[in-house]
Design an enzyme around this catalytic site. Structure first.
Site, PDB file in Angstrom:
ATOM      1  N   GLY A  13       0.805  -1.217   0.000  1.00  0.00           N
ATOM      2  CA  GLY A  13       0.000   0.000   0.000  1.00  0.00           C
ATOM      3  C   GLY A  13       0.836   1.264   0.000  1.00  0.00           C
ATOM      4  N   ASN A  14       2.023   1.211   0.625  1.00  0.00           N
ATOM      5  CA  ASN A  14       2.876   2.400   0.657  1.00  0.00           C
ATOM      6  C   ASN A  14       3.435   2.738  -0.725  1.00  0.00           C
ATOM      7  OD1 ASN A  14       2.800   3.199   3.442  1.00  0.00           O
ATOM      8  ND2 ASN A  14       3.953   1.357   3.919  1.00  0.00           N
ATOM      9  N   LYS A 129      -3.884  -3.462  16.597  1.00  0.00           N
ATOM     10  CA  LYS A 129      -3.629  -2.603  15.443  1.00  0.00           C
ATOM     11  C   LYS A 129      -4.343  -1.258  15.609  1.00  0.00           C
ATOM     12  CE  LYS A 129      -1.353  -5.684  12.972  1.00  0.00           C
ATOM     13  NZ  LYS A 129       0.035  -5.492  12.542  1.00  0.00           N
ATOM     14  N   LYS A 213      -2.140  -8.494   4.492  1.00  0.00           N
ATOM     15  CA  LYS A 213      -2.398  -8.573   3.051  1.00  0.00           C
ATOM     16  C   LYS A 213      -1.618  -9.691   2.386  1.00  0.00           C
ATOM     17  CE  LYS A 213       1.155  -5.350   1.483  1.00  0.00           C
ATOM     18  NZ  LYS A 213       1.974  -6.443   0.894  1.00  0.00           N
ATOM     19  N   LYS A 275       5.875 -11.572   5.463  1.00  0.00           N
ATOM     20  CA  LYS A 275       6.018 -11.840   4.031  1.00  0.00           C
ATOM     21  C   LYS A 275       6.608 -13.240   3.812  1.00  0.00           C
ATOM     22  CE  LYS A 275       6.859  -6.925   3.238  1.00  0.00           C
ATOM     23  NZ  LYS A 275       5.439  -6.629   3.033  1.00  0.00           N
TER      24      LYS A 275
END
Length: 313
Positions: A13-14, A129, A213, A275
């Site tokens: 997203g960044n 979060k 994600k 990841k």
């Protein structure tokens, strides 16, 4: 002739910027890299992060509701759906332009995607979060009393709502995504990990949560029968002893080697570890699968084996 090879690309997203204007500027480079990867003969499905975008939406709606803007508080699941919509819209346009430039008549479509989580997931008992706007301690306690949500002090900047991060268990629209791929489309799906939902009788109900994600990308890749999962991040390769004088960049890892490195705490919990874990989940889930971690700008080189870190059995 339509290829049977399938790839899922997880775009951070960044990489898309923090405002709609910045996103429009940056997204052309992302689209170019994505279409470059299609040159390898793969049908491509794109997933993306949404941290900056969903945060912007939540803060804007929180402030409006709390400061007399006359709007209601918008549930977090709905904010996630909004972010999927506008990021998908931008990706459709940018990828569509890049495809047309290269003489392709493929279409790019985005799917507002739900991800099932287990209401019994322990994460729901330990929300961690932070999301949305900052509030004073007094206002945060009022909101806790009104809503039952948990607010915590965040690094001296004020109090924020914290939500859980449960594991994804199913992608609701996976069969639809597969049908679109079979029809030759480039599909954008599972944005931000998907809108978190729980099973509710004969349907689903949105819940306030953040889903990783990359884990959702791995799950979607499994569901659509992909051979390759590509996670695009800020570095060209996964490293051992990252940022230390003895840093070692890895061309490849087996599942066994990756688990050894995890046990040695080589990968940072907030960045590379999820990841690598997502890649392991995908690779271990079926025969002949590979995962690749590399940077957006070197994606084509990585597919050709000139950089990136491949993870295999």
């Amino acid at each position: 002739m339509q290829s049977d090879k399938r790839m899922v690309i997880a775009l951070g997203g960044n990489a898309l910027g923090k405002t709609p204007e910045e996103q429009l500027t940056l997204i052309g480079a992302a689209a170019e890299a994505i279409v470059d990867l299609m040159d390898g003969g793969y049908n491509v499905t794109v997933t993306h992060g949404n941290g900056p975008q969903v945060g912007m939406i939540k803060v804007a709606t929180d402030v409006s509701a709390d400061k007399g803007g006359g709007t209601p508080l918008i549930p977090f699941a709905e904010c996630g759906a909004m972010s999927q919509g506008y990021i998908g819209y931008h990706l459709q346009q940018a990828i569509g332009r890049e495809l047309k430039k290269r003489g392709s008549d493929k279409q790019c479509v985005s799917v507002v995607t739900q991800t099932v989580v287990d209401v019994q997931d322990p994460a729901f008992q330990n929300p961690t979060k932070p999301v949305g706007a900052f509030f004073s301690e007094e206002r945060a306690k009022e909101l806790m009393a009104e809503t039952g949500n948990t607010y915590v002090e965040d690094a001296g900047r004020g109090w924020r709502w914290v939500v859980p991060s449960p594991l994804p268990s199913a992608i609701v629209e996976a069969a639809t995504v597969k049908t679109l791929i079979d029809a030759g489309a480039v599909v954008v799906a599972s944005g931000g990990g998907g809108i978190p939902v729980i099973e509710d009788g004969d349907g689903y109900k949105g819940v306030a949560a953040v889903i990783d994600k990359d884990r959702s990308a791995a799950l979607l890749a499994s569901d659509i029968g992909a051979e390759l999962l590509v996670i695009l991040t800020a570095v060209d390769r996964v490293s051992l002893n990252y940022n230390a004088p003895n840093q070692t960049d890895l061309e490849s890892m087996t599942v066994e080697e990756a688990r050894k490195h995890i046990d040695e705490e080589q990968f940072a919990k907030g960045s590379m570890l999820p990841k690598v874990e997502a890649c392991l989940n995908f690779v271990e889930g079926g025969e002949g699968r590979k995962a690749l971690i590399t940077s957006l700008v070197r994606a084509k080189d990585a597919l050709a084996g000139r950089t990136g870190t491949y993870i295999t059995m």
